[in-house]
Design a protein around this motif. Structure first.
Motif, PDB file in Angstrom:
ATOM      1  N   GLN A   6     -13.999 -33.005  12.963  1.00  0.00           N
ATOM      2  CA  GLN A   6     -13.646 -34.339  13.432  1.00  0.00           C
ATOM      3  C   GLN A   6     -12.812 -35.074  12.385  1.00  0.00           C
ATOM      4  OE1 GLN A   6     -13.721 -35.780  16.162  1.00  0.00           O
ATOM      5  NE2 GLN A   6     -13.473 -37.945  15.741  1.00  0.00           N
ATOM      6  N   SER A 196     -18.302 -39.570   6.202  1.00  0.00           N
ATOM      7  CA  SER A 196     -18.754 -39.512   7.590  1.00  0.00           C
ATOM      8  C   SER A 196     -19.985 -38.631   7.633  1.00  0.00           C
ATOM      9  CB  SER A 196     -17.659 -38.935   8.504  1.00  0.00           C
ATOM     10  OG  SER A 196     -18.155 -38.712   9.808  1.00  0.00           O
ATOM     11  N   THR A 200     -22.420 -33.379  15.608  1.00  0.00           N
ATOM     12  CA  THR A 200     -21.144 -33.063  16.249  1.00  0.00           C
ATOM     13  C   THR A 200     -21.243 -31.716  16.951  1.00  0.00           C
ATOM     14  OG1 THR A 200     -18.755 -32.910  15.859  1.00  0.00           O
ATOM     15  CG2 THR A 200     -20.186 -31.932  14.200  1.00  0.00           C
ATOM     16  N   GLU A 225      -9.218 -41.177  23.296  1.00  0.00           N
ATOM     17  CA  GLU A 225      -9.713 -41.941  22.151  1.00  0.00           C
ATOM     18  C   GLU A 225      -9.292 -43.406  22.214  1.00  0.00           C
ATOM     19  OE1 GLU A 225      -8.795 -39.796  18.584  1.00  0.00           O
ATOM     20  OE2 GLU A 225     -10.357 -38.319  18.987  1.00  0.00           O
ATOM     21  N   GLN A 231     -16.494 -42.549  22.366  1.00  0.00           N
ATOM     22  CA  GLN A 231     -16.826 -42.608  20.941  1.00  0.00           C
ATOM     23  C   GLN A 231     -16.247 -41.429  20.167  1.00  0.00           C
ATOM     24  OE1 GLN A 231     -17.806 -45.946  20.988  1.00  0.00           O
ATOM     25  NE2 GLN A 231     -19.164 -45.330  19.347  1.00  0.00           N
ATOM     26  N   THR A 232     -16.391 -40.224  20.706  1.00  0.00           N
ATOM     27  CA  THR A 232     -15.879 -39.041  20.021  1.00  0.00           C
ATOM     28  C   THR A 232     -15.316 -38.046  21.036  1.00  0.00           C
ATOM     29  OG1 THR A 232     -17.991 -37.844  20.092  1.00  0.00           O
ATOM     30  CG2 THR A 232     -17.579 -39.232  18.166  1.00  0.00           C
ATOM     31  N   GLU A 234     -14.436 -33.876  20.897  1.00  0.00           N
ATOM     32  CA  GLU A 234     -14.447 -32.630  20.136  1.00  0.00           C
ATOM     33  C   GLU A 234     -13.816 -31.529  20.979  1.00  0.00           C
ATOM     34  OE1 GLU A 234     -15.291 -32.673  17.148  1.00  0.00           O
ATOM     35  OE2 GLU A 234     -16.733 -34.289  16.871  1.00  0.00           O
TER      36      GLU A 234
END
Length: 249
Positions: A6, A196, A200, A225, A231-232, A234
């Motif tokens: 990430q 961070s 994940t 995004e 939020q994330t 991947e």
């Protein structure tokens, strides 16, 4: 650009993100609020809240904005009820993507995420349609200046981490979900706050999309995004640095 990292995922979009700082703050504030609501409003006894506050500070989020977000998650604060939802699907070039969101309207978010996939050459699937291609892990990132590769490796392994990868950009420490909090706390005690630290999705294998698919994939990632609820994101993509530079010039 390896989709399993990430930290590396977002580097090519950092300039665009800087231009959208208010959106970043909104996402960070939402995570802080949810973390405070899910546990105690004290970061010392709420690991998720502590991680959210650390992320906010690294983005130079004002202290009063952080405090307001914490207050919103305490009894008598914000009435908004955010749900954690996960979407899975395929992007251009057969790249598997996992999108995690915090939303107060599941129908709106699902519609927007589905639209983003369809407009940029992807397709949204059912839950668990691609997550079997990933491992759920803890990931802790430190800048290269935090420690030498050997020092980070020794400290991480002693704390119970599964793996450490170091390069000129920094250190990526991976853990099991169960040992994540213990490893993160041990590293922070030794090296200070991580750049961070979160759970994940790490792919079992990566895909190198061709140039046209990679260009569409980057557009899809940017749209996702840019969504306030997301939020994330991947993925299992791995775009060579020279191609990435060309596509984002």
């Amino acid at each position: 650009m390896a989709g399993h990292s990430q930290f590396k995922n977002i580097m090519h979009r950092k300039g665009a993100q800087d231009a959208k700082r208010s959106k970043i703050f909104n996402k960070l504030a939402r995570e802080i609020t949810v973390a405070a609501k899910a546990g105690l409003p004290d970061p010392a006894s709420n690991p998720r809240l502590r991680a959210a506050i650390t992320a906010a500070r690294q983005q130079n989020m004002p202290r009063d904005r952080i405090d307001r977000a914490i207050k919103s998650g305490t009894p008598g604060g914000d009435d908004a009820n955010y749900e954690e939802v996960r979407y899975e699907g395929y992007g251009p070039g057969g790249v598997a993507l996992i999108v995690e969101a915090l939303t107060d309207n599941r129908n709106r978010t699902a519609s927007e995420v589905r639209s983003a996939f369809s407009k940029h050459g992807g397709s949204l699937g059912e839950t668990n349609s691609v997550s079997f291609m990933f491992n759920r892990v803890g990931a802790v990132y430190y800048p290269a200046s935090a420690a030498s590769a050997d020092a980070m490796f020794e400290a991480a392994l002693e704390a119970g981490a599964d793996n450490v990868e170091s390069d000129d950009n920094g250190h990526e420490v991976t853990t099991t979900v169960e040992s994540f909090a213990v490893v993160r706390d041990a590293l922070e005690e030794k090296f200070g706050a991580a750049e961070s630290a979160r759970l994940t999705w790490k792919p079992l294998n990566t895909v190198a999309p061709p140039e046209d698919a990679a260009a569409s994939l980057i557009k899809l990632l940017d749209v996702l995004e840019d969504n306030d609820d997301v939020q994330t994101v991947e993925g299992n993509y791995d775009i060579p640095a020279d191609l990435l530079e060309k596509l984002t010039a």
